[in-house]
Motif scaffolding. Sequence first.
Motif, PDB file in Angstrom:
ATOM      1  N   ALA A 193      21.107 -17.200  -9.443  1.00 53.76           N
ATOM      2  CA  ALA A 193      20.377 -16.885  -8.214  1.00 53.76           C
ATOM      3  C   ALA A 193      19.038 -17.607  -8.161  1.00 53.76           C
ATOM      4  O   ALA A 193      18.619 -18.082  -7.098  1.00 53.76           O
ATOM      5  N   ALA A 194      18.350 -17.701  -9.299  1.00 54.33           N
ATOM      6  CA  ALA A 194      17.052 -18.379  -9.330  1.00 54.33           C
ATOM      7  C   ALA A 194      17.198 -19.849  -8.946  1.00 54.33           C
ATOM      8  O   ALA A 194      16.415 -20.384  -8.148  1.00 54.33           O
ATOM      9  N   LEU A 195      18.215 -20.511  -9.494  1.00 52.67           N
ATOM     10  CA  LEU A 195      18.425 -21.926  -9.157  1.00 52.67           C
ATOM     11  C   LEU A 195      18.942 -22.094  -7.731  1.00 52.67           C
ATOM     12  O   LEU A 195      18.656 -23.102  -7.075  1.00 52.67           O
ATOM     13  N   PHE A 196      19.695 -21.108  -7.236  1.00 51.62           N
ATOM     14  CA  PHE A 196      20.150 -21.148  -5.845  1.00 51.62           C
ATOM     15  C   PHE A 196      18.945 -21.151  -4.904  1.00 51.62           C
ATOM     16  O   PHE A 196      18.887 -21.931  -3.944  1.00 51.62           O
ATOM     17  N   ILE A 197      17.969 -20.289  -5.179  1.00 51.07           N
ATOM     18  CA  ILE A 197      16.772 -20.220  -4.337  1.00 51.07           C
ATOM     19  C   ILE A 197      16.011 -21.537  -4.398  1.00 51.07           C
ATOM     20  O   ILE A 197      15.534 -22.048  -3.377  1.00 51.07           O
ATOM     21  N   ALA A 198      15.885 -22.091  -5.606  1.00 47.05           N
ATOM     22  CA  ALA A 198      15.188 -23.371  -5.762  1.00 47.05           C
ATOM     23  C   ALA A 198      15.889 -24.474  -4.974  1.00 47.05           C
ATOM     24  O   ALA A 198      15.251 -25.267  -4.269  1.00 47.05           O
ATOM     25  N   GLN A 199      17.212 -24.526  -5.069  1.00 45.45           N
ATOM     26  CA  GLN A 199      17.982 -25.547  -4.344  1.00 45.45           C
ATOM     27  C   GLN A 199      17.895 -25.350  -2.838  1.00 45.45           C
ATOM     28  O   GLN A 199      17.765 -26.318  -2.079  1.00 45.45           O
ATOM     29  N   ALA A 200      17.960 -24.078  -2.401  1.00 49.54           N
ATOM     30  CA  ALA A 200      17.917 -23.788  -0.966  1.00 49.54           C
ATOM     31  C   ALA A 200      16.581 -24.164  -0.351  1.00 49.54           C
ATOM     32  O   ALA A 200      16.502 -24.519   0.832  1.00 49.54           O
ATOM     33  N   THR A 201      15.510 -24.086  -1.139  1.00 45.88           N
ATOM     34  CA  THR A 201      14.168 -24.409  -0.629  1.00 45.88           C
ATOM     35  C   THR A 201      13.733 -25.821  -1.035  1.00 45.88           C
ATOM     36  O   THR A 201      12.552 -26.161  -0.962  1.00 45.88           O
ATOM     37  N   ASN A 202      14.715 -26.623  -1.497  1.00 47.37           N
ATOM     38  CA  ASN A 202      14.472 -28.032  -1.859  1.00 47.37           C
ATOM     39  C   ASN A 202      13.408 -28.194  -2.944  1.00 47.37           C
ATOM     40  O   ASN A 202      12.573 -29.105  -2.904  1.00 47.37           O
ATOM     41  N   ILE A 203      13.442 -27.309  -3.931  1.00 48.90           N
ATOM     42  CA  ILE A 203      12.536 -27.402  -5.077  1.00 48.90           C
ATOM     43  C   ILE A 203      13.323 -27.939  -6.269  1.00 48.90           C
ATOM     44  O   ILE A 203      14.292 -27.311  -6.711  1.00 48.90           O
ATOM     45  N   ASP A 204      12.950 -29.106  -6.752  1.00 46.96           N
ATOM     46  CA  ASP A 204      13.630 -29.721  -7.891  1.00 46.96           C
ATOM     47  C   ASP A 204      12.976 -29.269  -9.185  1.00 46.96           C
ATOM     48  O   ASP A 204      11.795 -29.527  -9.427  1.00 46.96           O
ATOM     49  N   LEU A 205      13.740 -28.570 -10.002  1.00 47.13           N
ATOM     50  CA  LEU A 205      13.231 -28.083 -11.279  1.00 47.13           C
ATOM     51  C   LEU A 205      13.582 -29.071 -12.390  1.00 47.13           C
ATOM     52  O   LEU A 205      14.731 -29.502 -12.502  1.00 47.13           O
ATOM     53  N   THR A 206      12.608 -29.419 -13.208  1.00 46.93           N
ATOM     54  CA  THR A 206      12.870 -30.283 -14.352  1.00 46.93           C
ATOM     55  C   THR A 206      13.610 -29.478 -15.421  1.00 46.93           C
ATOM     56  O   THR A 206      13.699 -28.243 -15.350  1.00 46.93           O
ATOM     57  N   LEU A 207      14.134 -30.176 -16.419  1.00 43.68           N
ATOM     58  CA  LEU A 207      14.829 -29.496 -17.513  1.00 43.68           C
ATOM     59  C   LEU A 207      13.870 -28.537 -18.217  1.00 43.68           C
ATOM     60  O   LEU A 207      14.249 -27.413 -18.572  1.00 43.68           O
ATOM     61  N   GLY A 208      12.621 -28.958 -18.399  1.00 39.67           N
ATOM     62  CA  GLY A 208      11.631 -28.097 -19.038  1.00 39.67           C
ATOM     63  C   GLY A 208      11.379 -26.830 -18.251  1.00 39.67           C
ATOM     64  O   GLY A 208      11.258 -25.738 -18.821  1.00 39.67           O
ATOM     65  N   GLN A 209      11.293 -26.960 -16.927  1.00 36.50           N
ATOM     66  CA  GLN A 209      11.075 -25.786 -16.079  1.00 36.50           C
ATOM     67  C   GLN A 209      12.276 -24.846 -16.116  1.00 36.50           C
ATOM     68  O   GLN A 209      12.132 -23.621 -16.090  1.00 36.50           O
ATOM     69  N   GLN A 210      13.470 -25.422 -16.176  1.00 33.50           N
ATOM     70  CA  GLN A 210      14.666 -24.595 -16.251  1.00 33.50           C
ATOM     71  C   GLN A 210      14.746 -23.859 -17.582  1.00 33.50           C
ATOM     72  O   GLN A 210      15.158 -22.691 -17.644  1.00 33.50           O
ATOM     73  N   LEU A 211      14.336 -24.516 -18.659  1.00 34.57           N
ATOM     74  CA  LEU A 211      14.325 -23.860 -19.965  1.00 34.57           C
ATOM     75  C   LEU A 211      13.266 -22.751 -20.005  1.00 34.57           C
ATOM     76  O   LEU A 211      13.480 -21.701 -20.623  1.00 34.57           O
ATOM     77  N   LEU A 212      12.125 -22.990 -19.335  1.00 33.64           N
ATOM     78  CA  LEU A 212      11.101 -21.956 -19.223  1.00 33.64           C
ATOM     79  C   LEU A 212      11.654 -20.763 -18.466  1.00 33.64           C
ATOM     80  O   LEU A 212      11.440 -19.596 -18.848  1.00 33.64           O
ATOM     81  N   LEU A 213      12.363 -21.046 -17.380  1.00 33.22           N
ATOM     82  CA  LEU A 213      13.004 -19.994 -16.582  1.00 33.22           C
ATOM     83  C   LEU A 213      13.963 -19.185 -17.457  1.00 33.22           C
ATOM     84  O   LEU A 213      14.005 -17.948 -17.396  1.00 33.22           O
ATOM     85  N   LEU A 214      14.715 -19.893 -18.296  1.00 34.35           N
ATOM     86  CA  LEU A 214      15.676 -19.238 -19.190  1.00 34.35           C
ATOM     87  C   LEU A 214      14.958 -18.317 -20.169  1.00 34.35           C
ATOM     88  O   LEU A 214      15.365 -17.169 -20.383  1.00 34.35           O
ATOM     89  N   GLY A 215      13.873 -18.818 -20.765  1.00 37.04           N
ATOM     90  CA  GLY A 215      13.127 -18.017 -21.731  1.00 37.04           C
ATOM     91  C   GLY A 215      12.511 -16.781 -21.115  1.00 37.04           C
ATOM     92  O   GLY A 215      12.563 -15.687 -21.694  1.00 37.04           O
ATOM     93  N   VAL A 216      11.934 -16.947 -19.921  1.00 39.44           N
ATOM     94  CA  VAL A 216      11.330 -15.801 -19.228  1.00 39.44           C
ATOM     95  C   VAL A 216      12.397 -14.782 -18.862  1.00 39.44           C
ATOM     96  O   VAL A 216      12.194 -13.565 -18.982  1.00 39.44           O
ATOM     97  N   ALA A 217      13.562 -15.276 -18.427  1.00 38.18           N
ATOM     98  CA  ALA A 217      14.655 -14.378 -18.048  1.00 38.18           C
ATOM     99  C   ALA A 217      15.122 -13.547 -19.237  1.00 38.18           C
ATOM    100  O   ALA A 217      15.488 -12.378 -19.092  1.00 38.18           O
ATOM    101  N   MET A 218      15.124 -14.143 -20.438  1.00 47.05           N
ATOM    102  CA  MET A 218      15.528 -13.402 -21.634  1.00 47.05           C
ATOM    103  C   MET A 218      14.612 -12.207 -21.872  1.00 47.05           C
ATOM    104  O   MET A 218      15.061 -11.130 -22.255  1.00 47.05           O
ATOM    105  N   LEU A 219      13.304 -12.396 -21.630  1.00 42.34           N
ATOM    106  CA  LEU A 219      12.343 -11.313 -21.835  1.00 42.34           C
ATOM    107  C   LEU A 219      12.357 -10.313 -20.686  1.00 42.34           C
ATOM    108  O   LEU A 219      12.366  -9.101 -20.899  1.00 42.34           O
TER     109      LEU A 219
END
Length: 442
Positions: free
Chosen positions: A323-349
């Motif tokens: 869902a997080a990446l869907f929102i990013a794609q829908a709003t034309n926000i390109d996430l780098t690999l680093g940002q996606q890994l940060l998203l993953l880490g935050v989601a774990m917590l």
Amino acid sequence: MMLPETAALPPHRHPWYAHLYVQVLIAIALGVAVGHLYPQAGAALKPLGDGFIKLVKMIIAPVIFLTIVTGIAGMRDLARVGRVAAKAFGYFLFFSTLALIVGLIVANVMRPGAGLNIDPATLDAGAVSGYAAKAHETSLVGFLLSVIPDTLVSALTDGNILQVLFVAILFGIALTLIGDRGARVVSVLEDISIAVFKLVSILMKAAPVGAFGAMAFTIATYGVGTLANLAGLVATFYLTSLLFVLVVLGLVGWLCGFSIFKLIAYLKAELLLVLGTSSSEAALPALIEKMERAGAPKSIVGLVVPAGYSFNLDGTNIYMTLAALFIAQATNIDLTLGQQLLLLGVAMLSSKGAAGVTGAGFVTLAATLSIVPTVPVAGMALILGVDRFMSECRSLTNFVGNAVATLVVARWEGMLDKEQLAAALAGKLPPVEDLPTGEVAP
């Protein structure tokens, strides 16, 4: 408790319409029809679903408390209790992380939000402000402190699963340490548990009514047409969850000697109940009973199932990154690999910080996005309309994941009765209602 000899029981075949899963399935179909054809009447049926879920939540705390206390005290080996807990949480951490990674990979490959070209400035942030506020209230430190109840008794009255788990573990350990006096208390608690599980079987007879009301309200309020607007996201999420259950959990089951398809068939009544009510909690007492009947010891079931309901949320984790990446794609926000890994880490917590919160999937997503400002929290308004439909899939995946986790941990401990498991998955055990008076599900 020993399994009664099947051969000693008189053959008793129930008519097809007397099976709970058939009744729930019919109730779901009727609920969809009423909600679609008569939306005003369907919306008015909401109290039926709410009432059933309240009935089940009423009994969850006693079921968990009695199961854990009698299991730990009966084990009489605190080292084994610690070992089981360590193995369970190791399993939870690995597969929860794997589910987050799967959601991330699928979102990058399928790109369900690409092409929507939504301007973040046009989104209604007020629609999700309540979820965002609740997310801020569920920090990791706040979550850890909330595990400790105000009083010993309030753990059983407030309905917080983790508080019940915490108190039950401590009480079970205390009974183990006081020896013979503790054994007398355990004997009384085991007798009480027979009555409590009989009460569970009585309450489950109302499951079709609850499923009917909940489904009628869902369809009447949100409408089947709502799905068409975000069909790509919903379809991607359902397909991903299905593949995770059949492939990932299926492989785990195969390595541990059981079939995921047979396990799903064994739990069909409970899965339909989860589908109808959109709540995995509605089937928690039944899952505990079914896992014990399938050969997992009470001590392991009592620890793994309640803890898994807060820490082993495979469906919720898939949903969060997808869902997080869907929102990013829908709003034309390109996430780098680093940002996606940060998203993953935050989601774990954040997924642990909001454990046990009503609507945990949406709340954990809000918590994650509020910490990773690259993706706008207001973008959650895009999926608010279909979240109810995805909630059902989250609950189903979480439910199956916890059933698999229970059997796996029992197998790791060498305490899984393989013959009883095979008999349960093959449908050869007597129905609960056919057991002699005074027996609980073995």
